[in-house]
Motif scaffolding. Structure first.
Motif, mmCIF file in Angstrom:
data_model
loop_
_atom_site.group_PDB
_atom_site.id
_atom_site.type_symbol
_atom_site.label_atom_id
_atom_site.label_comp_id
_atom_site.label_asym_id
_atom_site.label_seq_id
_atom_site.Cartn_x
_atom_site.Cartn_y
_atom_site.Cartn_z
ATOM 1 N N ARG A 230 25.535 44.759 35.550
ATOM 2 C CA ARG A 230 26.279 44.058 36.417
ATOM 3 C C ARG A 230 25.430 42.678 36.569
ATOM 4 N NH1 ARG A 230 27.044 48.575 36.592
ATOM 5 N NH2 ARG A 230 25.610 49.275 37.857
ATOM 6 N N PHE A 231 24.669 42.208 35.839
ATOM 7 C CA PHE A 231 24.091 41.013 35.820
ATOM 8 C C PHE A 231 23.767 40.384 34.327
ATOM 9 C CE2 PHE A 231 19.823 41.788 35.177
ATOM 10 C CZ PHE A 231 19.815 43.175 36.065
ATOM 11 N N ARG A 232 23.869 39.025 34.244
ATOM 12 C CA ARG A 232 23.587 38.482 32.944
ATOM 13 C C ARG A 232 22.620 37.508 33.065
ATOM 14 N NH1 ARG A 232 26.538 41.990 32.290
ATOM 15 N NH2 ARG A 232 28.521 41.923 31.687
ATOM 16 N N ARG B 79 25.729 39.897 40.108
ATOM 17 C CA ARG B 79 26.660 40.328 41.333
ATOM 18 C C ARG B 79 26.777 41.765 41.403
ATOM 19 N NH1 ARG B 79 32.798 37.886 40.194
ATOM 20 N NH2 ARG B 79 31.828 36.221 40.667
ATOM 21 N N PRO B 80 25.557 42.066 42.353
ATOM 22 C CA PRO B 80 25.541 43.576 42.785
ATOM 23 C C PRO B 80 26.818 43.991 43.502
ATOM 24 C CG PRO B 80 23.606 42.254 43.218
ATOM 25 C CD PRO B 80 24.686 41.445 42.865
ATOM 26 N N LYS B 81 27.124 45.288 43.299
ATOM 27 C CA LYS B 81 28.302 46.043 44.025
ATOM 28 C C LYS B 81 27.854 47.441 44.136
ATOM 29 C CE LYS B 81 33.047 47.049 43.170
ATOM 30 N NZ LYS B 81 34.195 47.095 42.475
ATOM 31 N N ARG B 82 28.452 47.651 45.445
ATOM 32 C CA ARG B 82 28.232 49.103 45.859
ATOM 33 C C ARG B 82 29.641 49.679 45.464
ATOM 34 N NH1 ARG B 82 27.603 52.100 51.541
ATOM 35 N NH2 ARG B 82 27.407 54.154 50.682
ATOM 36 N N LYS C 244 32.099 54.365 38.402
ATOM 37 C CA LYS C 244 30.489 54.352 38.415
ATOM 38 C C LYS C 244 30.114 53.033 37.958
ATOM 39 C CE LYS C 244 28.328 57.622 36.007
ATOM 40 N NZ LYS C 244 28.112 58.630 35.118
ATOM 41 N N SER C 245 30.917 52.285 37.271
ATOM 42 C CA SER C 245 30.398 50.956 36.712
ATOM 43 C C SER C 245 31.752 49.778 36.969
ATOM 44 C CB SER C 245 30.300 51.028 35.206
ATOM 45 O OG SER C 245 31.399 51.294 34.399
ATOM 46 N N PHE C 246 31.440 48.573 36.682
ATOM 47 C CA PHE C 246 32.316 47.537 36.755
ATOM 48 C C PHE C 246 33.608 47.766 36.099
ATOM 49 C CE2 PHE C 246 30.485 43.163 37.908
ATOM 50 C CZ PHE C 246 29.995 43.747 39.107
ATOM 51 N N ALA C 247 34.692 47.705 36.526
ATOM 52 C CA ALA C 247 35.977 47.493 35.677
ATOM 53 C C ALA C 247 35.955 46.540 34.762
ATOM 54 C CB ALA C 247 37.064 47.545 36.676
ATOM 55 N N TRP C 248 36.718 46.453 33.791
ATOM 56 C CA TRP C 248 36.986 45.105 32.997
ATOM 57 C C TRP C 248 37.241 43.829 33.508
ATOM 58 C CZ3 TRP C 248 40.488 41.786 31.611
ATOM 59 C CH2 TRP C 248 42.007 42.022 32.203
ATOM 60 N N SER C 249 38.267 44.057 34.444
ATOM 61 C CA SER C 249 38.454 42.978 35.410
ATOM 62 C C SER C 249 37.499 42.364 36.000
ATOM 63 C CB SER C 249 39.769 43.242 36.331
ATOM 64 O OG SER C 249 39.286 44.293 37.283
ATOM 65 N N GLU C 250 36.697 43.081 36.724
ATOM 66 C CA GLU C 250 35.346 42.658 37.405
ATOM 67 C C GLU C 250 34.417 41.884 36.413
ATOM 68 O OE1 GLU C 250 34.544 45.675 41.108
ATOM 69 O OE2 GLU C 250 34.789 46.538 38.936
ATOM 70 N N TYR C 251 34.109 42.338 34.935
ATOM 71 C CA TYR C 251 33.419 41.526 34.220
ATOM 72 C C TYR C 251 34.156 40.217 33.898
ATOM 73 C CZ TYR C 251 30.349 45.502 33.152
ATOM 74 O OH TYR C 251 29.118 46.176 33.048
ATOM 75 N N ARG C 252 35.452 40.461 33.681
ATOM 76 C CA ARG C 252 36.294 38.970 33.287
ATOM 77 C C ARG C 252 35.942 37.960 34.466
ATOM 78 N NH1 ARG C 252 42.005 40.040 35.102
ATOM 79 N NH2 ARG C 252 41.009 39.926 37.011
ATOM 80 N N ASP C 253 36.072 38.615 35.912
ATOM 81 C CA ASP C 253 35.758 37.650 37.012
ATOM 82 C C ASP C 253 34.284 37.200 36.886
ATOM 83 O OD1 ASP C 253 38.425 38.268 37.524
ATOM 84 O OD2 ASP C 253 37.975 39.553 39.197
ATOM 85 N N LEU C 254 33.548 37.991 36.676
ATOM 86 C CA LEU C 254 31.954 37.535 36.599
ATOM 87 C C LEU C 254 31.908 36.486 35.434
ATOM 88 C CD1 LEU C 254 29.066 37.694 37.519
ATOM 89 C CD2 LEU C 254 28.800 39.491 35.934
#
Length: 158
Positions: free
Chosen positions: A9-11, A23-26, A36-46
């Motif tokens: 979750r970071f680049r 962008r840490p996320k609980r 357990k991990s980011f959804a594809w849409s959260e990667y897209r938003d990042l």
């Protein structure tokens, strides 16, 4: 600009100087329906946020997390000419610079800490990432340790 990432979750972004965008996320308990991990849409938003912040193209070098290869993620990448994505071969954490960032965190802000609750862990994680975020020499060390260079030949998707 280059961006390396994984499911962490970071680049790591490289332009004039290397930078870390995170962008840490609980996440909620995945056993009760949470992820357990980011959804594809959260990667897209990042990626959109990183592109807006950096104002340039992004080259992703990703591990083989299923979300990175999701058809919707691939469709998003294919429709944006400012993103190029390469996938690392399976089981190659030594080629992933994000593993170096985790190593630095484990030896610094996370070392010898008994976290009292998840929020304590996230606060320490954010603090550690802020300490690394603009220290391009630390980020460059993580990039150099992989042996990957800006001129590395194009990696084929697996």
């Amino acid at each position: 600009m280059l961006a390396w990432g994984s499911s962490d979750r970071f680049r790591i972004c490289r332009r004039e100087r290397s930078r870390l965008i995170y962008r840490p996320k609980r996440h909620t308990d995945h056993k009760s329906g949470g992820r357990k991990s980011f959804a594809w849409s959260e990667y897209r938003d990042l990626l959109i946020a990183a592109h807006q912040q950096l104002g340039g193209p992004i080259v992703l070098i990703w591990d083989n997390l299923n979300v990175h290869k999701d058809r919707r993620m691939r469709a998003f990448i294919d429709t944006h000419d400012w993103i190029t994505a390469y996938h690392l071969p399976p089981y190659t954490p030594d080629l992933n610079p994000v593993e170096g960032i985790w190593s630095v965190l484990r030896r610094t802000s996370q070392a010898n800490t008994a976290f009292t609750d998840p929020e304590h862990l996230i606060r320490r994680l954010r603090h550690g990432l802020r300490q690394i975020q603009y220290r391009s020499n630390v980020i460059d060390g993580c990039l150099a340790a992989t042996g990957l260079a800006r001129t590395t030949p194009r990696l084929k998707p697996q």
